[in-house]
Write an enzyme that holds these catalytic residues in place. Structure first.
Site, PDB file in Angstrom:
ATOM      1  N   HIS A   1      10.948  -1.131   1.468  1.00  0.00           N
ATOM      2  CA  HIS A   1       9.553  -1.091   1.911  1.00  0.00           C
ATOM      3  C   HIS A   1       8.625  -0.945   0.697  1.00  0.00           C
ATOM      4  CE1 HIS A   1       5.972   0.334   4.080  1.00  0.00           C
ATOM      5  NE2 HIS A   1       6.515  -0.253   5.134  1.00  0.00           N
TER       6      HIS A   1
ATOM      7  N   TYR B   1      -1.990   1.652  10.790  1.00  0.00           N
ATOM      8  CA  TYR B   1      -2.556   2.736   9.991  1.00  0.00           C
ATOM      9  C   TYR B   1      -3.237   3.724  10.941  1.00  0.00           C
ATOM     10  CZ  TYR B   1      -2.056  -0.376   5.903  1.00  0.00           C
ATOM     11  OH  TYR B   1      -1.579  -1.189   4.914  1.00  0.00           O
TER      12      TYR B   1
ATOM     13  N   ASP C   1       4.056   0.754  12.461  1.00  0.00           N
ATOM     14  CA  ASP C   1       2.968   1.009  13.398  1.00  0.00           C
ATOM     15  C   ASP C   1       1.650   0.963  12.638  1.00  0.00           C
ATOM     16  OD1 ASP C   1       3.326   3.416  12.045  1.00  0.00           O
ATOM     17  OD2 ASP C   1       2.848   4.647  13.792  1.00  0.00           O
TER      18      ASP C   1
ATOM     19  N   PHE D   1      -0.176  -4.043   7.658  1.00  0.00           N
ATOM     20  CA  PHE D   1      -0.533  -3.884   6.244  1.00  0.00           C
ATOM     21  C   PHE D   1      -2.009  -4.200   5.935  1.00  0.00           C
ATOM     22  CE2 PHE D   1       4.107  -4.674   5.996  1.00  0.00           C
ATOM     23  CZ  PHE D   1       4.483  -3.495   5.393  1.00  0.00           C
TER      24      PHE D   1
END
Length: 224
Positions: free
Chosen positions: A186, A66, A64, A77
């Protein structure tokens, strides 16, 4: 809420007519009217606007947006040019440097990737300020699953980069033998040392694209 106006409209327009999306739309509208929510409404669909379906050559899945002020702008990202680079993206840049020798830039603005056909898609497209995953389960996952299925059905070589368990859970939807699926932990500081570093996703992606006659991605984000 912004609108999708390019070739994504054909596969996604059927979603707009489904009951879950009507409920999602009303929920999101209420959230923006009563809370601080990111990204701005006009940026929600930026991943689709910047990377038309016909141009997609790579998919990177995030979770989701930031959730701090000024960060999110609709690409997973990525942050706006003036915003401090978040820890996960710091690690992505570190791996990119080790993998392809790209210098580490002074910003986290990934629009260059998006414009080259890298779909930077979060599975949830909005979030309440300072509350990670606060919009999980309200309908976005069904919508972005439809987008992932649309890419999977494209009859050309495409690379799916799945970092972390939530992204890797989408692998079951990816059954097109023309595509390459790359999995790794991740890039978060909590998990990057467990196999993200050294996974070399960028060189693997470009080697696959070039082997199939597709122009590779210029991964270098320049300083601003």
């Amino acid at each position: 809420m912004g609108a999708i106006t390019n070739d994504w409209l054909k596969p996604l327009s059927v979603e707009f007519r489904k009951p879950y999306y009507a409920k999602l739309y009303q929920t999101i509208k209420q959230e923006y009217n009563t809370r601080e929510v990111f990204p701005s409404p006009d940026d929600i669909f930026n991943a689709f606007e910047l990377t038309p379906l016909s141009k997609v050559k790579v998919v990177i899945l995030g979770q989701d947006p930031y959730h701090n002020v000024g960060q999110a702008h609709g690409l997973c990202f990525s942050v706006k040019p003036e915003v401090e680079i978040p820890p996960s993206l710091v690690n992505i840049y570190r791996e990119l440097h080790d993998d392809l020798g790209c210098y580490i830039p002074n910003n986290g603005y990934l629009v260059k990737w998006a414009k080259q056909g890298v779909l930077l898609l979060n599975t949830v497209l909005t979030v309440q300020a300072h509350r990670a995953n606060s919009h999980r389960g309200i309908g976005w996952e069904e919508f972005t699953d439809a987008a992932i299925r649309a890419v999977n059905e494209e009859d050309r070589p495409i690379v799916f980069i799945l970092w972390g368990r939530p992204a890797q859970m989408k692998a079951g939807m990816l059954n097109n033998p023309k595509h390459l699926i790359l999995k790794a932990p991740h890039p978060s500081p909590l998990s990057a040392d467990r196999g993200f570093f050294g996974s070399r996703p960028f060189s693997q992606t470009n080697a696959f694209l070039e082997a199939h006659g597709v122009e590779p991605v210029d991964w270098q984000i320049e300083n601003i």
